[in-house]
Write an enzyme that holds these catalytic residues in place. Structure first.
Site, PDB file in Angstrom:
ATOM      1  CB  CYS A 195      -0.904   0.000   1.227  1.00 19.90           C
ATOM      2  SG  CYS A 195      -1.833   1.535   1.413  1.00 19.90           S
ATOM      3  CB  CYS A 224      -1.847   4.618   4.374  1.00 20.18           C
ATOM      4  SG  CYS A 224      -3.320   3.778   3.780  1.00 20.18           S
ATOM      5  CB  SER A 225       0.056   0.729   6.477  1.00 14.80           C
ATOM      6  OG  SER A 225      -0.935   1.265   7.335  1.00 14.80           O
ATOM      7  CB  CYS A 226      -4.454  -0.860   2.658  1.00 18.54           C
ATOM      8  SG  CYS A 226      -5.219   0.743   2.857  1.00 18.54           S
TER       9      CYS A 226
END
Lengths: 211, 99
Positions: A113, A116-118
């Site tokens: 991602c 962000c950090s999905c």
């Protein structure tokens, strides 16, 4: 957390996590002071979240796909339905659409991602800190082979690398190749070979790996 | 908004650099790609991030768009790389078939 709301505009390292912890603490204190959130509610939500990550369903999903060709076909056609079959719930705060991507002898998949950090927590468990790092997020799209080599995964130059950037409401899971020499193993033993990193695509499954 | 694209269509991402939130990563701006999958209609996060309610914000078709690594990074490479991202309809323009 698999949502886009846990943005992680980090500069990495402990300083950032300490400042994040103090910011979260300040926010919680305000919310409690104003009666918007009660401590017990927060505890229950955190506990439910942690419990869901402990039942990471990814290895069971892959093992079933390895032994059951019909399940495998359903998994690539409609991953959410396949999850229902094995009793894995992708819902945390919102329903998330899952897509399984298949490693073959010609294609190696890796997920990221960049924004962000999905990450599909309910399949993979808690995300490793490197997955959320700026270095991984920026480099794996720019020079994935070099990044994978640093993870100890050296790919043949002819293999196509497919990077899946989770920019929206879909989450991805890599379905690794079944290791050679595992023909006699049952589903539970096969699931034990499926590591978190193999589901992200920074590793492959090995017949002798400890899981 | 209607779904403008279908699987296999050639598209090019917007080159705009909006002030607010967007889910079109900057490294994919102005790049030619192909619609790989169509996922139905989802709320546009660019508007949601401006505080527009879920009920009144624009809903648009969401696609998986796949890009060749050489197109994304503007360089020659013999090692095959593709990068895909999930992008909303308004991030995309049709790409003429001329090659």
């Amino acid at each position: 957390m698999s949502g886009h709301h846990d943005h992680d505009h980090d500069h990495e390292g402990h300083v950032e996590s300490a400042s994040m912890a103090s910011r979260v603490g300040a926010l919680v204190a305000k919310l409690e002071a104003k009666g918007i959130v009660r401590e017990a509610e927060l505890d229950a939500a955190v506990e439910a979240f942690l419990l869901s990550t402990q039942r990471a369903g990814g290895p069971a999903l892959v093992a079933r796909a390895w032994v059951d060709p019909a399940f495998r076909a359903r998994l690539f056609a409609d991953a959410n339905r396949a999850l229902d079959e094995i009793g894995v719930d992708m819902t945390h705060w919102a329903q998330v659409k899952l897509r399984a991507v298949e490693n073959t002898d010609r294609v190696h998949n890796v997920i990221v991602c960049t924004l962000c950090s999905c990450y599909p927590v309910s399949l993979l468990g808690p995300s490793p800190s490197w997955y959320k790092s700026l270095a991984y997020r920026s480099r794996v799209v720019r020079e994935p082979r070099a990044v994978l080599a640093e993870f100890g995964l050296k790919l043949d130059p002819g293999i196509e690398v497919r990077v899946w950037d989770s920019t929206a409401e879909l989450r991805y899971v890599v379905i690794p190749r079944r290791p050679e020499g595992t023909e006699g193993l049952g589903e539970a033993d096969l699931a034990a070979l499926v590591t978190r990193d193999s589901l992200i695509g920074t590793a492959v499954c090995r017949a002798n790996s400890a899981g | 908004m209607t779904q403008r694209f279908h699987t296999g269509d050639a598209v090019r991402t917007r080159a705009a650099n909006p002030e607010g939130h967007t889910r079109l990563p900057r490294y994919l701006c102005g790049r030619k790609g192909t619609i790989e999958a169509v996922h139905g209609v989802y709320p546009l996060p660019d508007e949601r991030a401006r505080g527009i309610a879920l009920t009144s914000c624009t809903k648009e078709a969401l696609y998986t768009v796949v890009f060749d690594g050489r197109e994304v990074w503007r360089e020659r490479s013999s090692e095959p790389l593709s990068i895909s991202a999930d992008l909303w309809d308004c991030y995309l323009e049709p790409e003429r078939a001329a090659k």
